[in-house]
Design an enzyme around this catalytic site. Structure first.
Site, PDB file in Angstrom:
ATOM      1  N   ASP A  83     -17.275  10.727  -6.463  1.00 46.66           N
ATOM      2  CA  ASP A  83     -16.581  12.478  -6.612  1.00 46.66           C
ATOM      3  C   ASP A  83     -17.206  13.451  -7.194  1.00 46.66           C
ATOM      4  OD1 ASP A  83     -14.392  13.965  -6.494  1.00 46.66           O
ATOM      5  OD2 ASP A  83     -14.246  14.150  -8.922  1.00 46.66           O
ATOM      6  N   ASP A  85     -16.426  17.421  -7.888  1.00 48.15           N
ATOM      7  CA  ASP A  85     -15.800  18.020  -8.969  1.00 48.15           C
ATOM      8  C   ASP A  85     -14.986  17.189 -10.175  1.00 48.15           C
ATOM      9  OD1 ASP A  85     -15.430  20.876  -7.289  1.00 48.15           O
ATOM     10  OD2 ASP A  85     -14.977  19.469  -6.000  1.00 48.15           O
ATOM     11  N   ARG A 128      -3.427  26.100  -2.041  1.00 49.66           N
ATOM     12  CA  ARG A 128      -4.298  26.362  -2.662  1.00 49.66           C
ATOM     13  C   ARG A 128      -5.769  27.462  -1.895  1.00 49.66           C
ATOM     14  NH1 ARG A 128      -6.840  21.968  -6.041  1.00 49.66           N
ATOM     15  NH2 ARG A 128      -6.222  20.679  -4.385  1.00 49.66           N
ATOM     16  N   SER A 172     -15.915  14.286  -1.266  1.00 46.77           N
ATOM     17  CA  SER A 172     -15.306  15.318  -1.964  1.00 46.77           C
ATOM     18  C   SER A 172     -14.369  16.092  -1.168  1.00 46.77           C
ATOM     19  CB  SER A 172     -15.878  16.833  -2.554  1.00 46.77           C
ATOM     20  OG  SER A 172     -15.401  17.384  -3.233  1.00 46.77           O
ATOM     21  N   GLY A 173     -13.389  16.376  -1.626  1.00 45.00           N
ATOM     22  CA  GLY A 173     -11.722  16.442  -1.666  1.00 45.00           C
ATOM     23  C   GLY A 173     -12.114  18.088  -1.572  1.00 45.00           C
ATOM     24  N   LYS A 217     -11.338   9.360   1.498  1.00 43.80           N
ATOM     25  CA  LYS A 217     -12.527   8.909   0.442  1.00 43.80           C
ATOM     26  C   LYS A 217     -12.668   7.704   0.904  1.00 43.80           C
ATOM     27  CE  LYS A 217     -12.678  12.595  -3.096  1.00 43.80           C
ATOM     28  NZ  LYS A 217     -12.587  12.833  -3.831  1.00 43.80           N
ATOM     29  N   ASP A 240     -12.606  10.939 -10.538  1.00 40.91           N
ATOM     30  CA  ASP A 240     -11.562  11.489 -11.903  1.00 40.91           C
ATOM     31  C   ASP A 240     -10.112  11.439 -11.793  1.00 40.91           C
ATOM     32  OD1 ASP A 240     -11.379  14.965 -12.568  1.00 40.91           O
ATOM     33  OD2 ASP A 240     -12.106  14.301 -11.107  1.00 40.91           O
ATOM     34  N   ASN A 243      -6.891  11.885  -6.323  1.00 36.19           N
ATOM     35  CA  ASN A 243      -6.949  11.800  -4.655  1.00 36.19           C
ATOM     36  C   ASN A 243      -8.015  10.351  -4.640  1.00 36.19           C
ATOM     37  OD1 ASN A 243      -8.954  13.802  -5.820  1.00 36.19           O
ATOM     38  ND2 ASN A 243      -8.993  13.721  -3.721  1.00 36.19           N
TER      39      ASN A 243
END
Length: 293
Positions: A83, A85, A128, A172-173, A217, A240, A243
């Protein structure tokens, strides 16, 4: 044969290892030897009993130390899927982007709930991104340069694993505008992320489809393994947020990094005290074997 690796954020002593061995004996597991990976920093304890019992016996017993319990065979992984972020970098990019739009608190609250698994990730991402509508595209570069910082140990982890023949993928999301540059700066082989859509030099408030979320992912992990004839048991995944859970569960070793409670509960191991360099110790690499961080 199994290995319990104790990894200290600062220092671990021989006395600490003796306490850990005693804790195993109390649960009916006879230690079969110890081996220091790095003196005063990381130590393996070998045993041949139930690894779940060993993990329960040892987890949290030594202050400031992380624990990884795994099979001795294949501990050095051939595939890393990570991941971005709050894992490979220290911030949540969408929260930082929202700051330039004057909406950080609002966006960060949604991010936190999504990462805890309290709300649907895909819907939360769309909500968002909609709040970023009208932001100048140039802000993406500014945000990257001013806010994005690489997590300590990330370069060493990726570059050491690649040197040893592993394929390393950033998943990454978040957004490719950041992920592509972060992947290059750290040394990943490639990156998979979402695309922020732009109209006439400004963010449109929408994101490209399909959205890379939990299933995206997981599929990235599966695709990377299949393309290189790597068994999932030979893979390492780290993340973390909620997702990340499906890919952590599917990987040979799924690691929760300073993670939300739901993620920590689902992972094979947790890194709560150290940085991502702990995953090199977990694979048996002494610091002298690490590529430059």
């Amino acid at each position: 044969m199994f290995i319990a690796t104790l990894i200290a954020a600062r220092r671990i002593s021989s006395g600490d290892i003796s306490l850990a061995e005693d804790a195993l004996r109390e649960r009916g597991i006879e230690p079969m030897g110890r081996s220091w990976i790095e003196e005063d920093k990381a130590c393996d304890i070998l045993f041949s009993a139930d690894p779940t019992i060993a993990r329960d016996a040892l987890e949290g017993m030594i202050s400031g130390a992380d624990l990884v319990v795994q099979g001795e065979a294949g501990r050095r992984k051939r595939l890393l899927v990570a991941d971005m972020d709050s894992t490979m970098i220290t911030v949540e990019c969408i929260d930082e982007l929202a700051d330039y739009a004057g909406r950080k608190a609002e966006v960060a609250e949604i991010t936190e709930r999504a990462m805890r698994g309290e709300i649907d990730f895909t819907a939360a991402l769309r909500d968002r991104v909609a709040l970023l509508k009208g932001l100048e595209e140039a802000v993406l570069d500014r945000c990257h340069d001013e806010r994005v910082r690489i997590t300590p140990g990330a370069r060493a982890l990726v570059r050491t694993m690649r040197r040893e023949g592993a394929y390393c993928l950033l998943v990454s999301g978040g957004f490719s505008a950041f992920a592509d540059r972060v992947a290059g700066a750290i040394g990943f082989d490639g990156a998979v992320a979402n695309t922020l859509l732009v109209e006439e030099g400004r963010l449109s408030g929408t994101v490209g489809e399909p959205i890379v979320g939990a299933e995206g992912k997981l599929q990235a992990l599966i695709d990377a393994a299949e393309a290189r004839a790597i068994e999932l048991g030979e893979s390492l995944a780290i993340g973390d947020g909620a997702n990340d859970i499906p890919m952590l569960k599917a990987a040979g070793l799924g690691v929760a990094y300073h993670a939300k409670p739901k993620v920590a509960a689902a992972a094979d191991a947790r890194i709560e005290h150290g940085d991502v360099g702990a995953l090199l110790f977990a694979q048996g690499y002494a610091r002298s074997e690490w590529e430059a961080n």
